[in-house]
Design an enzyme around this catalytic site. Sequence first.
Site, PDB file in Angstrom:
ATOM      1  N   TYR A 122       0.848  -1.189   0.000  1.00  0.00           N
ATOM      2  CA  TYR A 122       0.000   0.000   0.000  1.00  0.00           C
ATOM      3  C   TYR A 122       0.885   1.241   0.000  1.00  0.00           C
ATOM      4  O   TYR A 122       1.770   1.392   0.841  1.00  0.00           O
ATOM      5  CB  TYR A 122      -0.918   0.026   1.226  1.00  0.00           C
ATOM      6  CG  TYR A 122      -1.938   1.142   1.139  1.00  0.00           C
ATOM      7  CD1 TYR A 122      -3.178   0.914   0.549  1.00  0.00           C
ATOM      8  CD2 TYR A 122      -1.657   2.425   1.597  1.00  0.00           C
ATOM      9  CE1 TYR A 122      -4.106   1.944   0.428  1.00  0.00           C
ATOM     10  CE2 TYR A 122      -2.573   3.452   1.478  1.00  0.00           C
ATOM     11  CZ  TYR A 122      -3.795   3.202   0.893  1.00  0.00           C
ATOM     12  OH  TYR A 122      -4.719   4.219   0.759  1.00  0.00           O
ATOM     13  N   GLN A 186     -10.776   0.002   1.306  1.00  0.00           N
ATOM     14  CA  GLN A 186     -11.261  -0.885   0.248  1.00  0.00           C
ATOM     15  C   GLN A 186     -10.108  -1.570  -0.486  1.00  0.00           C
ATOM     16  O   GLN A 186     -10.210  -2.727  -0.905  1.00  0.00           O
ATOM     17  CB  GLN A 186     -12.163  -0.128  -0.734  1.00  0.00           C
ATOM     18  CG  GLN A 186     -11.523   1.015  -1.487  1.00  0.00           C
ATOM     19  CD  GLN A 186     -11.626   2.340  -0.752  1.00  0.00           C
ATOM     20  OE1 GLN A 186     -11.753   2.385   0.465  1.00  0.00           O
ATOM     21  NE2 GLN A 186     -11.571   3.439  -1.508  1.00  0.00           N
ATOM     22  N   ASN A 209      -3.377   6.008   6.265  1.00  0.00           N
ATOM     23  CA  ASN A 209      -4.082   6.758   7.304  1.00  0.00           C
ATOM     24  C   ASN A 209      -4.756   5.800   8.288  1.00  0.00           C
ATOM     25  O   ASN A 209      -4.593   4.583   8.213  1.00  0.00           O
ATOM     26  CB  ASN A 209      -5.080   7.740   6.670  1.00  0.00           C
ATOM     27  CG  ASN A 209      -6.173   7.019   5.882  1.00  0.00           C
ATOM     28  OD1 ASN A 209      -6.419   5.826   6.054  1.00  0.00           O
ATOM     29  ND2 ASN A 209      -6.842   7.748   5.000  1.00  0.00           N
ATOM     30  N   SER A 232       5.435   9.281  12.849  1.00  0.00           N
ATOM     31  CA  SER A 232       6.894   9.219  12.894  1.00  0.00           C
ATOM     32  C   SER A 232       7.421   9.770  14.213  1.00  0.00           C
ATOM     33  O   SER A 232       6.816  10.649  14.840  1.00  0.00           O
ATOM     34  CB  SER A 232       7.476  10.018  11.729  1.00  0.00           C
ATOM     35  OG  SER A 232       8.858   9.812  11.628  1.00  0.00           O
ATOM     36  N   GLN A 254      11.555  15.170  11.334  1.00  0.00           N
ATOM     37  CA  GLN A 254      10.425  14.290  11.631  1.00  0.00           C
ATOM     38  C   GLN A 254       9.153  15.081  11.912  1.00  0.00           C
ATOM     39  O   GLN A 254       8.056  14.663  11.550  1.00  0.00           O
ATOM     40  CB  GLN A 254      10.759  13.393  12.822  1.00  0.00           C
ATOM     41  CG  GLN A 254      11.919  12.461  12.555  1.00  0.00           C
ATOM     42  CD  GLN A 254      11.745  11.690  11.254  1.00  0.00           C
ATOM     43  OE1 GLN A 254      10.907  10.802  11.155  1.00  0.00           O
ATOM     44  NE2 GLN A 254      12.541  12.026  10.239  1.00  0.00           N
ATOM     45  N   HIS A 257       6.746  15.727   9.056  1.00  0.00           N
ATOM     46  CA  HIS A 257       5.973  14.630   8.476  1.00  0.00           C
ATOM     47  C   HIS A 257       4.480  14.810   8.705  1.00  0.00           C
ATOM     48  O   HIS A 257       3.668  14.631   7.807  1.00  0.00           O
ATOM     49  CB  HIS A 257       6.392  13.302   9.117  1.00  0.00           C
ATOM     50  CG  HIS A 257       7.449  12.573   8.356  1.00  0.00           C
ATOM     51  ND1 HIS A 257       7.272  12.110   7.074  1.00  0.00           N
ATOM     52  CD2 HIS A 257       8.711  12.214   8.703  1.00  0.00           C
ATOM     53  CE1 HIS A 257       8.370  11.505   6.667  1.00  0.00           C
ATOM     54  NE2 HIS A 257       9.255  11.550   7.632  1.00  0.00           N
ATOM     55  N   GLU A 322      11.219   5.309  17.335  1.00  0.00           N
ATOM     56  CA  GLU A 322      11.399   4.794  15.978  1.00  0.00           C
ATOM     57  C   GLU A 322      12.824   5.089  15.501  1.00  0.00           C
ATOM     58  O   GLU A 322      13.537   4.202  15.021  1.00  0.00           O
ATOM     59  CB  GLU A 322      10.378   5.456  15.053  1.00  0.00           C
ATOM     60  CG  GLU A 322      10.497   5.054  13.597  1.00  0.00           C
ATOM     61  CD  GLU A 322       9.572   5.871  12.706  1.00  0.00           C
ATOM     62  OE1 GLU A 322       9.322   5.421  11.568  1.00  0.00           O
ATOM     63  OE2 GLU A 322       9.109   6.955  13.124  1.00  0.00           O
ATOM     64  N   HIS A 323      13.243   6.357  15.601  1.00  0.00           N
ATOM     65  CA  HIS A 323      14.597   6.770  15.241  1.00  0.00           C
ATOM     66  C   HIS A 323      15.291   7.308  16.486  1.00  0.00           C
ATOM     67  O   HIS A 323      14.701   8.096  17.227  1.00  0.00           O
ATOM     68  CB  HIS A 323      14.591   7.895  14.199  1.00  0.00           C
ATOM     69  CG  HIS A 323      13.768   7.618  12.983  1.00  0.00           C
ATOM     70  ND1 HIS A 323      12.444   8.042  12.868  1.00  0.00           N
ATOM     71  CD2 HIS A 323      14.062   6.963  11.831  1.00  0.00           C
ATOM     72  CE1 HIS A 323      11.979   7.664  11.686  1.00  0.00           C
ATOM     73  NE2 HIS A 323      12.926   7.000  11.047  1.00  0.00           N
ATOM     74  N   ASP A 356      16.755   7.430   6.062  1.00  0.00           N
ATOM     75  CA  ASP A 356      15.476   7.476   5.351  1.00  0.00           C
ATOM     76  C   ASP A 356      15.633   7.157   3.867  1.00  0.00           C
ATOM     77  O   ASP A 356      14.767   6.527   3.270  1.00  0.00           O
ATOM     78  CB  ASP A 356      14.857   8.873   5.493  1.00  0.00           C
ATOM     79  CG  ASP A 356      13.799   8.928   6.574  1.00  0.00           C
ATOM     80  OD1 ASP A 356      13.554   7.903   7.226  1.00  0.00           O
ATOM     81  OD2 ASP A 356      13.221  10.013   6.772  1.00  0.00           O
ATOM     82  N   GLU A 410      -0.605 -35.773  28.927  1.00  0.00           N
ATOM     83  CA  GLU A 410      -1.537 -34.754  28.437  1.00  0.00           C
ATOM     84  C   GLU A 410      -2.881 -35.333  28.045  1.00  0.00           C
ATOM     85  O   GLU A 410      -3.733 -34.632  27.498  1.00  0.00           O
ATOM     86  CB  GLU A 410      -0.907 -34.025  27.230  1.00  0.00           C
ATOM     87  CG  GLU A 410       0.335 -33.235  27.619  1.00  0.00           C
ATOM     88  CD  GLU A 410       0.911 -32.435  26.473  1.00  0.00           C
ATOM     89  OE1 GLU A 410       0.416 -32.585  25.331  1.00  0.00           O
ATOM     90  OE2 GLU A 410       1.844 -31.649  26.704  1.00  0.00           O
ATOM     91  N   HIS A 415      -1.989 -40.105  20.419  1.00  0.00           N
ATOM     92  CA  HIS A 415      -0.625 -39.668  20.131  1.00  0.00           C
ATOM     93  C   HIS A 415       0.376 -40.768  20.517  1.00  0.00           C
ATOM     94  O   HIS A 415       1.292 -41.101  19.752  1.00  0.00           O
ATOM     95  CB  HIS A 415      -0.294 -38.382  20.914  1.00  0.00           C
ATOM     96  CG  HIS A 415      -0.809 -37.134  20.290  1.00  0.00           C
ATOM     97  ND1 HIS A 415      -2.144 -36.883  20.116  1.00  0.00           N
ATOM     98  CD2 HIS A 415      -0.156 -36.041  19.806  1.00  0.00           C
ATOM     99  CE1 HIS A 415      -2.304 -35.697  19.558  1.00  0.00           C
ATOM    100  NE2 HIS A 415      -1.104 -35.160  19.356  1.00  0.00           N
TER     101      HIS A 415
END
Length: 428
Positions: A122, A186, A209, A232, A254, A257, A322-323, A356, A410, A415
């Site tokens: 995506y 969708q 999003n 971010s 950042q 963003h 994250e960074h 990046d 068990e 088994h």
Amino acid sequence: MYIGSAQGFRLERESEYGSPEQNAAVEEIVEAVRREGDEALLRYTERFDKAKLTPERLRVTPEEIAAAYERVEPEFLAALRQAAANVTAFHEKQKRTSWMEAQPDGTMLGMVVRPLRRVGLYVPGGKAAYPSSVLMNVLPAKVAGVPEIALVTPPATGGKEGIDPYILVAAAEAGVTEMYRVGGAQAIAALAYGTASIPAVDKICGPGNIYVALAKRAVFGAVDIDSIAGPSEIAVLADDAADPRYVAADMLSQAEHDEMASAVLVTPSERLAQEVAAELRRQVATLPRREIAEASLERYGAILTVADLAEGVAVVNKLAPEHLEVITEDPLSLLGGIENAGAIFLGPYSSEPVGDYYAGPNHILPTNGTARFSSPLNVDDFVKKSSLIRYSREALRRDAAGIATLARHEGLEAHARAVEIRLEGGDG
């Protein structure tokens, strides 16, 4: 922006679970596409993206891809190709191979490593288009050996002119030949369940999003997903050796963003804290995305003072950013204590944008504190592993009693018998 002691500070992260209304809308869309296929996919595309398409118009044509090359600058293409080469070379080192180990008694154990057959990517529209993210998603999959990669993106990532040509060129350079002009929840549902026009995939990757994130969560289990990506984040651990201009510039890299992005400085230097605050005010004033960066700093920015670098490392591990940039007199000496970070940048010239775009490591990283237990996107995310077990009669005879004992403990008599029946008669 919060400026003050790290004691008691808590970064209030955005919820990734969405509102009840958002979840209900996503559930409706996903279920409709699962049941109705292309009909629902096209209906929601017209409703949300104002694009009236037919099944024949969903797929991007080779002619459109060729035309996209005519619209991008030669210097962009050269930079993109070098970045792709760097990313590929880095990820080649992550490849695993199948292995088998034979024992003298005839036992053979091993692991069979195979690529996923089909992956969906995506690529969002919205505030900006990110060709670099196309490389970061696609190239590890290509290195892993995934034979089919399908890209979906909203029909107007490039505005009224249609799909952003830089996205199309990046995808083509990375080796994607199957691209569709559809986005939102969708598109995620179409990738997960398949339609007449878009065959189903085994895994879905890529940011989006809140509706895309919730759709990925909804279809997880029917397919695998990379992660639920949050806004971010960057944390900078710095002392008096750091240039405040560098620190402020990287925090803003950042903050620009998204209004929900987070930028945090952790430092034992009161002087650096004040100078970075002043630099942020100065530098943000001239940014094209000033309003976004200012909103980010106001809501999720912080300059935290600590007693020393040891406390700074503890604060960073709690943030699990994250960074993480470490701009100190001896950054390498702190590396052993850093446990939680998606990517670690050492020294004043290892600016976050280096990772990046160009260095080679993946920039798709764990967010929302999930660096405590998650890793960057990598080749392992695009392979599956099968255990291999081959026992000889000799080995089974040796281990049968232990296997049967555990099985009966068990309450699984069948088994135990499945092992014992193989040793009945003969010398068993």
